[in-house]
Enzyme design. Structure first.
Site, PDB file in Angstrom:
ATOM      1  CE  LYS A  87      -3.411   2.504   2.821  1.00 17.58           C
ATOM      2  NZ  LYS A  87      -4.057   2.609   4.140  1.00 17.58           N
ATOM      3  CG  ASP A 138     -12.131   6.942  10.524  1.00 19.50           C
ATOM      4  OD1 ASP A 138     -13.338   6.649  10.623  1.00 19.50           O
ATOM      5  OD2 ASP A 138     -11.671   7.580   9.566  1.00 19.50           O
TER       6      ASP A 138
END
Length: 413
Positions: free
Chosen positions: A143, A271
């Protein structure tokens, strides 16, 4: 080889032989993207550099600030694949080598996965703008990160490593395996390597990203148009999905999840999501039957008809200090089989469940600190939806964690 004559000073002629010089074969690191070619070269270089470094008895504070850098200028080898100028920076090399070891990943296996063939682009599951790539064998995910996220990773590592040691690798947190900065044509790109949550050989028929909140938590129309979209909390509720793994497996899973979430809350992180992938065994049998590899009467020509229902093979349910589940592949009736060495996040549905499924689940996106930006976002959403609304995704870490665990617990039967 050819002969040639040379006249010596005394007038005699001697024969000499010319040999073709054989150069050893070298890896090509061929990719359509120069960035990925350099990334593969960099992984090979950094892992091999570590072979000559003795393994420390314990990591020191300096190891969490350390890095190695290599700059290549005017290189002539493999010009069709590698650019002439590039730089590779390997962050905290000893820390990540130690983490790979704790997660049971041999460096040579890691090297083969990352360099044997080019990583392949993946669909981005979120709105962050990050790019995702899978290693050629689908065991690892790469990523891209922002420079801010690299700073957050450095901050997280100091607490993350001791937590992984304490938990003996039993965690649903992302398994971080390496972090690099690749520079090509003066463009810097930060990349982190993680273990792939989903199976390298079993199809994922449905995916959900679950935060435990309900405000603005539906997959967009654009997302739904993808071949394999990632759905969200309200989609999960509306689809009536349950994770059928039984009481014992649920207790073990929730214990692991609670420890992970408590760790994140202490660091003021929120989150994050539980990424859930569902492999439908019956759908897999139909797919296999179309390929002519499975008899739908229940006899799998490839793996036999043994049923596997032990509550899971992976990190979530394996107690610390105990050996992993059996190393051989296990079939969950027919076409679907779990490979305990690779499918570490797999949990099969209980034998009494009406639907035969395999669930892959782990935590993702754990780099969001509850700072000024998130506090401002919470205020804005509270103004928009009202102070009494509990489903807003932006919440204080303790509130976020308790709501998250409650939602996941209700989803498991």
């Amino acid at each position: 080889m050819s002969g040639a004559g040379i006249i010596s000073t005394d007038g005699t002629k001697t024969k000499t032989k010319r040999f073709k010089v054989k150069h050893p074969k070298r890896k090509l690191y061929r990719s359509s993207e120069p960035l990925l070619s350099v990334f593969m070269w960099g992984i090979n270089h950094t892992v091999k550099e570590l072979e000559h470094v003795s393994i420390p008895v314990m990591l020191m504070p300096d190891d969490f600030r350390a890095f190695s850098k290599v700059k290549v200028d005017n290189q002539a080898f493999n010009k069709e694949n590698l650019p002439s100028h590039f730089k590779v920076k390997d962050y905290c090399p000893l820390v990540f080598r130690n983490l790979r070891e704790r997660f049971g990943i041999d460096d040579q296996d890691y090297l083969r996965s990352m360099t044997k063939d080019s990583p392949k682009p993946m669909d981005s599951p979120g709105r962050s703008g990050a790019k995702f790539y899978a290693s050629h064998d689908k065991l690892f995910v790469i990523k891209t990160l922002t420079s801010e996220e690299v700073e957050q990773m450095h901050s997280l590592l100091k607490q993350y490593h001791p937590f992984i040691v304490e938990r003996h690798g039993k965690t649903l947190l992302p398994q971080y395996l390496g972090m690099y900065r690749i520079t090509v044509d003066n463009n810097e790109c930060y990349m982190v390597v993680m273990r792939n949550i989903f199976s390298s050989h079993l199809n994922i028929h449905k995916k959900y990203d679950l935060k435990g909140s309900t405000i603005d938590r539906e997959a967009s129309q654009k997302e739904r148009e993808k071949d394999n979209p990632t759905f969200k909390d309200n989609d999960f509720i509306n689809d009536g999905v349950k994770i059928h793994i039984g009481d014992e497996a649920k207790q073990k899973l929730m214990e692991t999840l609670a420890a992970d979430v408590e760790f994140l809350a202490k660091l003021h992180i929120m989150d994050y999501s539980l990424l859930l992938g569902v492999h439908d065994c019956e759908e897999a049998e139909r797919e296999a039957a179309e390929r002519g590899t499975v008899d739908l009467d229940g006899v799998d020509e490839e793996v036999g008809d043994e049923e596997y229902d032990s509550g899971g093979s992976g990190v979530a349910l394996t107690p610390p200090d105990s050996p992993q589940a059996p190393s051989r592949s296990q079939s969950v009736n027919g076409a679907s089989r779990i490979d305990p060495e690779k499918d570490i996040y797999a949990i099969p549905s209980r034998s009494t469940s009406q639907s035969r499924e395999i669930y892959f689940l782990a935590l993702v996106d754990v780099l969001t600190h509850y700072g000024v930006k998130k506090q401002a976002a919470k205020v804005a959403k509270t103004v928009k939806y009202g102070a009494g609304v509990d489903g807003i995704s932006t919440a204080e870490p303790d509130q976020y964690s308790s709501r998250f665990l409650e939602f996941i617990s209700k989803a498991i039967e």
